[in-house]
Scaffold this motif. Sequence first.
Motif, short mmCIF file in Angstrom:
data_model
loop_
_atom_site.label_atom_id
_atom_site.label_comp_id
_atom_site.label_asym_id
_atom_site.label_seq_id
_atom_site.Cartn_x
_atom_site.Cartn_y
_atom_site.Cartn_z
N LEU A 141 0.82 -1.21 0.00
CA LEU A 141 0.00 0.00 0.00
C LEU A 141 0.86 1.26 0.00
O LEU A 141 0.51 2.27 -0.62
CB LEU A 141 -0.93 -0.01 1.22
N ALA A 142 2.00 1.19 0.69
CA ALA A 142 2.91 2.34 0.70
C ALA A 142 3.47 2.59 -0.70
O ALA A 142 3.58 3.74 -1.15
CB ALA A 142 4.04 2.11 1.69
N MET A 143 3.82 1.51 -1.41
CA MET A 143 4.33 1.66 -2.77
C MET A 143 3.22 2.11 -3.73
O MET A 143 3.47 2.86 -4.68
CB MET A 143 4.94 0.35 -3.25
N GLN A 144 2.02 1.67 -3.48
CA GLN A 144 0.89 2.12 -4.30
C GLN A 144 0.73 3.63 -4.20
O GLN A 144 0.48 4.32 -5.20
CB GLN A 144 -0.39 1.42 -3.84
N ALA A 145 0.88 4.17 -2.97
CA ALA A 145 0.76 5.61 -2.77
C ALA A 145 1.86 6.39 -3.48
O ALA A 145 1.69 7.58 -3.77
CB ALA A 145 0.79 5.92 -1.27
N ARG A 146 2.97 5.72 -3.78
CA ARG A 146 4.10 6.37 -4.45
C ARG A 146 4.17 5.98 -5.93
O ARG A 146 5.19 6.19 -6.59
CB ARG A 146 5.41 6.00 -3.76
N ASN A 147 3.10 5.41 -6.46
CA ASN A 147 3.07 4.96 -7.85
C ASN A 147 4.19 3.96 -8.15
O ASN A 147 4.69 3.89 -9.27
CB ASN A 147 3.16 6.14 -8.82
N GLN A 297 7.49 -5.72 -14.20
CA GLN A 297 7.57 -4.99 -12.94
C GLN A 297 8.24 -3.64 -13.13
O GLN A 297 7.84 -2.64 -12.54
CB GLN A 297 8.31 -5.83 -11.90
N ARG A 298 9.30 -3.61 -13.96
CA ARG A 298 9.98 -2.34 -14.21
C ARG A 298 9.06 -1.36 -14.92
O ARG A 298 9.11 -0.15 -14.65
CB ARG A 298 11.23 -2.60 -15.07
N ALA A 303 5.70 3.65 -15.60
CA ALA A 303 4.52 3.97 -16.42
C ALA A 303 3.76 5.19 -15.93
O ALA A 303 3.39 6.07 -16.72
CB ALA A 303 3.59 2.76 -16.46
N THR A 304 3.51 5.28 -14.64
CA THR A 304 2.70 6.38 -14.12
C THR A 304 3.50 7.67 -14.04
O THR A 304 3.04 8.73 -14.49
CB THR A 304 2.13 6.03 -12.74
N GLU A 305 4.71 7.60 -13.50
CA GLU A 305 5.52 8.80 -13.30
C GLU A 305 5.97 9.43 -14.62
O GLU A 305 6.01 10.65 -14.74
CB GLU A 305 6.75 8.47 -12.45
N ARG A 310 -1.70 4.75 -15.63
CA ARG A 310 -1.92 3.95 -14.44
C ARG A 310 -2.05 2.48 -14.85
O ARG A 310 -2.57 2.17 -15.93
CB ARG A 310 -3.15 4.43 -13.67
N VAL A 311 -1.61 1.59 -13.98
CA VAL A 311 -1.37 0.22 -14.44
C VAL A 311 -1.56 -0.78 -13.30
O VAL A 311 -1.55 -0.41 -12.12
CB VAL A 311 0.09 0.15 -14.99
N HIS A 312 -1.74 -2.04 -13.65
CA HIS A 312 -1.69 -3.11 -12.65
C HIS A 312 -0.82 -4.25 -13.17
O HIS A 312 -0.61 -4.40 -14.38
CB HIS A 312 -3.10 -3.62 -12.28
N PHE A 313 -0.29 -5.02 -12.21
CA PHE A 313 0.63 -6.13 -12.50
C PHE A 313 0.22 -7.32 -11.66
O PHE A 313 -0.17 -7.17 -10.49
CB PHE A 313 2.06 -5.72 -12.16
#
Length: 476
Positions: A141-147, A297-298, A303-305, A310-313
């Motif tokens: 969740l922390a990484m999600q908040a940071r894209n 993963q890379r 992708a977002t920044e 926005r993306v999912h893996f």
Amino acid sequence: MDLMTLGRRVRHFRTARGLTLDDLSAATGTAPSQLSLIENGKREPRISLLGAIATALDVAVNDLLSEEPPSRRAALEIELDRAQRSAHFTKLGLPQVKASQKLPQPVLENLVGLHRELARRAREAIATPEEARRANTQLRLAMQARNNYLPEIEALGEEMARKAGYTVGALTHHTVARMAEQLGFTLLHVDDLPHSTRTVTDLAHGRIYLPPASIPGGHGLRSLALQAIGHRVLEHTRPTSYADFLRQRLEINYFAAACLIPRSAAVGWLEARKKEKDLAVEDFRDAFGVTHEAAAQRFTNLATEHLGIRVHFMRVGDDGALYRGYENDGLTFPADITGAIEGQSVCRRWAARTAFLRRDRATEFYQYTDNPAGTYWCSTQTGTTASGDFSISVGVPFADVKWFRGRETDRRLTSTCPDEACCHRPPSTLAERWVGASWPSALMHQHVLSALPAGRFPGVDDTEVYEFLEKHAPRA
């Protein structure tokens, strides 16, 4: 400023000079009670008072501010004080023992030893699958908040790769070896690594031990070497909790990815493909010589920044279990009551599972899926390991599919998960026939019940590691 260490150093120099608190009080103009609070680490002295104390004790201010306890006894007193202020000791409801000068040193040694064992058992108790899942969820969740983007590590990876000679394309094994050399390490391949480790770093002799180079320069060995290097570059210390261990693991994986696919080269490549509306993970993979999963993963990191997408893996097993997942595009992953997604079964109609049904698995599989959260497009690649088949999926909301190859696919399914009627509840005709006439014996995943072995690092057998290092250490 560590007030406990400061206080013990003041007391050490005062008693060494044969002074009482009253003597120091007269010399500094400060009440003995205030000096006692300072010596016990309960009050921070003003700079002017610190200078007066140093003058009275005939020492430099820096001597008082040193982080090193002045004696073995002082170190034990400080450790006991900190231990008795810890959360797990407070929960016991036991009275604190004052580490006064009257307390015999053998008793002090005993108490500190007991607290160390208490702390060790507390760390062992949390190294369980349940705690790991909770910690992993918080990290996700922390990484999600940071894209899923860590700019500081991006910069470090790029800088190290460039200094070692990287220019464009795949990062070579030779370049990775040069990166290690720049930090004073040599990469060595051995066939007897401890079973509980992926790599072992000998800090004393500047060696990083890796598995045998069965495929020289392969992505796996380059990544393992870079992860070991990452611990040093990121200045990691021994993890103090399982959450800390997982954070370090995430950071070294990110560092390795940022070296293998440096940001500037990757972003330039991706922007060019986006402009041509021809983004494809398989091309990204081949351009930088990494695995499909590493490329996928890379892609989520950048992708977002850098692309505004926005993306999912997902990594999903052939049994439908979700092993790894990330999303910032609104897709809802299946989760347990704690919010953990690992081990949860994904919808049978998602591309991550329908891809297993096709015969040709050499290329990416494309599919649109209508979900309760909206319509998503996925690109999925399947693979095989010794433990079974798996799929790697990268997906985006419908609005962003225009940038990707495979958007023209006419394959489209509908998923209503988490509604049980979607795919988790068997058809009524089958249930009526077999509900009372079947008794399956479930396959047991042993890791569900296993706590990690106790050691200085979670899951690592200390004895095995030390014997390995002793065996391979250079002889004088």
